[in-house]
Write a protein that holds these residues in place. Structure first.
Motif, PDB file in Angstrom:
ATOM      1  N   GLY A 126      -1.022   4.693   3.678  1.00 18.39           N
ATOM      2  CA  GLY A 126      -0.634   4.901   2.294  1.00 18.39           C
ATOM      3  C   GLY A 126      -0.085   3.639   1.662  1.00 18.39           C
ATOM      4  O   GLY A 126       0.435   2.751   2.347  1.00 18.39           O
ATOM      5  N   LYS A 127      -0.178   3.569   0.335  1.00 23.19           N
ATOM      6  CA  LYS A 127       0.218   2.360  -0.392  1.00 23.19           C
ATOM      7  C   LYS A 127       1.687   2.001  -0.183  1.00 23.19           C
ATOM      8  O   LYS A 127       2.033   0.861   0.133  1.00 23.19           O
ATOM      9  CB  LYS A 127      -0.086   2.536  -1.879  1.00 23.19           C
ATOM     10  N   LEU A 128       2.576   2.983  -0.346  1.00 20.89           N
ATOM     11  CA  LEU A 128       4.002   2.715  -0.189  1.00 20.89           C
ATOM     12  C   LEU A 128       4.348   2.297   1.234  1.00 20.89           C
ATOM     13  O   LEU A 128       5.276   1.516   1.453  1.00 20.89           O
ATOM     14  CB  LEU A 128       4.824   3.952  -0.567  1.00 20.89           C
TER      15      LEU A 128
ATOM     16  N   TYR B  30       3.553   7.235   4.402  1.00 25.67           N
ATOM     17  CA  TYR B  30       4.574   7.021   3.361  1.00 25.67           C
ATOM     18  C   TYR B  30       5.477   8.240   3.216  1.00 25.67           C
ATOM     19  O   TYR B  30       5.174   9.334   3.694  1.00 25.67           O
ATOM     20  CB  TYR B  30       3.906   6.669   2.034  1.00 25.67           C
TER      21      TYR B  30
ATOM     22  N   SER C 255      -2.202  -1.848   8.331  1.00 27.99           N
ATOM     23  CA  SER C 255      -1.925  -0.910   7.243  1.00 27.99           C
ATOM     24  C   SER C 255      -3.238  -0.355   6.709  1.00 27.99           C
ATOM     25  O   SER C 255      -4.211  -1.099   6.541  1.00 27.99           O
ATOM     26  CB  SER C 255      -1.152  -1.605   6.118  1.00 27.99           C
TER      27      SER C 255
ATOM     28  N   ALA D   7      -5.119   2.394   3.784  1.00 24.95           N
ATOM     29  CA  ALA D   7      -4.940   3.085   2.505  1.00 24.95           C
ATOM     30  C   ALA D   7      -5.069   4.592   2.671  1.00 24.95           C
ATOM     31  O   ALA D   7      -4.473   5.358   1.910  1.00 24.95           O
ATOM     32  CB  ALA D   7      -5.962   2.576   1.496  1.00 24.95           C
ATOM     33  N   SER D   8      -5.842   5.009   3.679  1.00 20.84           N
ATOM     34  CA  SER D   8      -6.106   6.441   3.825  1.00 20.84           C
ATOM     35  C   SER D   8      -6.192   6.838   5.292  1.00 20.84           C
ATOM     36  O   SER D   8      -6.353   5.996   6.182  1.00 20.84           O
ATOM     37  CB  SER D   8      -7.430   6.796   3.140  1.00 20.84           C
TER      38      SER D   8
ATOM     39  N   ARG E 265       2.978   0.311   3.068  1.00 21.92           N
ATOM     40  CA  ARG E 265       2.823  -1.138   3.307  1.00 21.92           C
ATOM     41  C   ARG E 265       4.195  -1.824   3.361  1.00 21.92           C
ATOM     42  O   ARG E 265       4.339  -2.866   3.988  1.00 21.92           O
ATOM     43  CB  ARG E 265       1.957  -1.766   2.213  1.00 21.92           C
ATOM     44  N   HIS E 266       5.179  -1.209   2.701  1.00 18.43           N
ATOM     45  CA  HIS E 266       6.536  -1.777   2.747  1.00 18.43           C
ATOM     46  C   HIS E 266       7.176  -1.554   4.122  1.00 18.43           C
ATOM     47  O   HIS E 266       8.082  -2.293   4.507  1.00 18.43           O
ATOM     48  CB  HIS E 266       7.396  -1.194   1.633  1.00 18.43           C
TER      49      HIS E 266
END
Length: 367
Positions: A298-300, A267, A320, A322-323, A302-303
């Motif tokens: 990372g969360k963002l 991200y 995708s 998360a870490s 994912r976009h």
């Protein structure tokens, strides 16, 4: 202030500051003892320290003037007023801190034009559309433009991507001169053009410029290429991230002559309200790059994945995470021979650890 009596070169822009600074410094050192700002320590408190460190032995100073928000570049100029200035480009880095609009970035960067020496030399990018938003009103000095596509005072022609760098030509004093930079990516040609424009305008010869560019130290974790067994190429671009720099890194990955291409993209920070759109745009851009696989972290980020999917990139080739540890577990044992891998993301993700993990795991495999 000691800096008043020597040429001071300031470099700002949304991407390319450190590389441009290092290229200029490498050329200047062919003739002079100079002062150069350290690494990417480039905010006003750093400049305040540098003002005390420039001494009589220094024949020139080359500094990065970074900004996180409006007023930062004005403060740099108050501390050390440059006579030579470069705005590498106007992109969307830190856009969340300046009103979520690229006009805010341009206004903040324009502080360099307003507060540098009025009769100095300013270098702008003729190919960067957003640079047209910069305010040059009232500037009385010499304005030079660099470019590849559009009309420019210093224009690169005949660009050739070689194994370890890029070769190109620039007309200086009516003669076509050849240059080579030992780094990847067409965006680095723009950085080299900035260095050529500044040092040529200061009277450096083509020979000195050529040697300086060919031997400049590639900044740490900025598109650093490592060749591993089984024709695996690893590109470490983990120092920082913004939309323009990520697109440039994807261009670089696309230019590597390998059968498979994997992009690992984390991200980007400081995007504010622009965050979802910025990550989506990067994903759409990635979808056009003929990647074998796209991994996001990372969360963002994912976009980025959804942007790529919406642009037609096969969902089965996107993952995708998360870490970083989740990513590394998934990568273990999956990299095929004849593959180029780009690792790119904000320094907060510590993706340099993923680079180290890949070097260890891939170097240990038998060819």
């Amino acid at each position: 202030m000691p800096a008043r009596n020597i040429p001071v070169i300031a470099v700002t822009g949304s991407a390319g500051k450190t590389t441009t600074k290092e290229m200029i410094a490498s050329i200047l050192r062919r003739r002079w003892t100079i002062f150069k700002s350290v690494s990417n320590w480039n905010l006003p408190p750093n400049t305040r320290k540098y003002a005390k460190q420039i001494h009589a032995r220094h024949r020139a100073a080359v500094l990065e003037f970074a900004m996180l928000r409006k007023g930062h570049i004005r403060e740099h100029c108050r501390l050390i007023k440059p006579g030579y200035s470069i705005i590498t480009n106007v992109g969307t880095a830190h856009i969340g801190n300046v009103g979520h609009r690229v006009q805010g970035i341009a206004a903040a960067k324009s502080e360099l034009i307003r507060h540098m020496r009025k009769t100095g030399t300013l270098v702008l990018n003729a190919d960067n559309a957003n640079s047209r938003l910069l305010s040059v009103k009232g500037f009385q000095g010499r304005l030079l433009k660099v470019g590849i596509r559009n009309k420019a005072h210093y224009k690169a022609r005949g660009i050739r991507f070689l194994g370890r760098g890029v070769a190109f030509r620039v007309r200086l004093n009516g003669k076509e001169e050849r240059f080579f930079i030992p780094c990847l990516g067409v965006h680095n040609v723009y950085n080299a053009l900035n260095a050529i424009a500044i040092t040529h305008s200061m009277g450096f010869t083509a020979g000195k410029i050529r040697k300086g560019l060919a031997n400049y130290p590639i900044p740490y974790r900025r598109l650093v290429r490592t060749e591993l067994p089984r024709r695996i190429t690893l590109i470490d671009d983990t120092f920082s991230s913004n939309p323009d720099a990520t697109k440039a890194a994807l261009d670089t990955l696309a230019s590597v002559n390998r059968k498979h291409k994997i992009a690992i993209i984390g991200y980007m920070k400081d995007m504010g309200k622009y965050a979802v759109r910025a990550h989506d745009e990067v994903g759409k851009y990635a979808a056009r790059k003929r990647l074998t696989r796209l991994y996001t972290v990372g969360k963002l980020a994912r976009h980025i994945a959804s942007g790529a999917r919406n642009a037609g990139f096969p969902a089965t080739r996107i993952r995708s995470f998360a870490s970083r540890p989740q990513l590394q577990r998934a990568l273990a044992g999956t990299i095929k021979p004849d593959t180029a891998i780009l690792v790119k993301g904000t320094h907060l993700l510590k993706l340099e650890k993923t680079v180290s993990f890949l070097k260890r795991s891939l170097s240990g495999k038998r060819s």
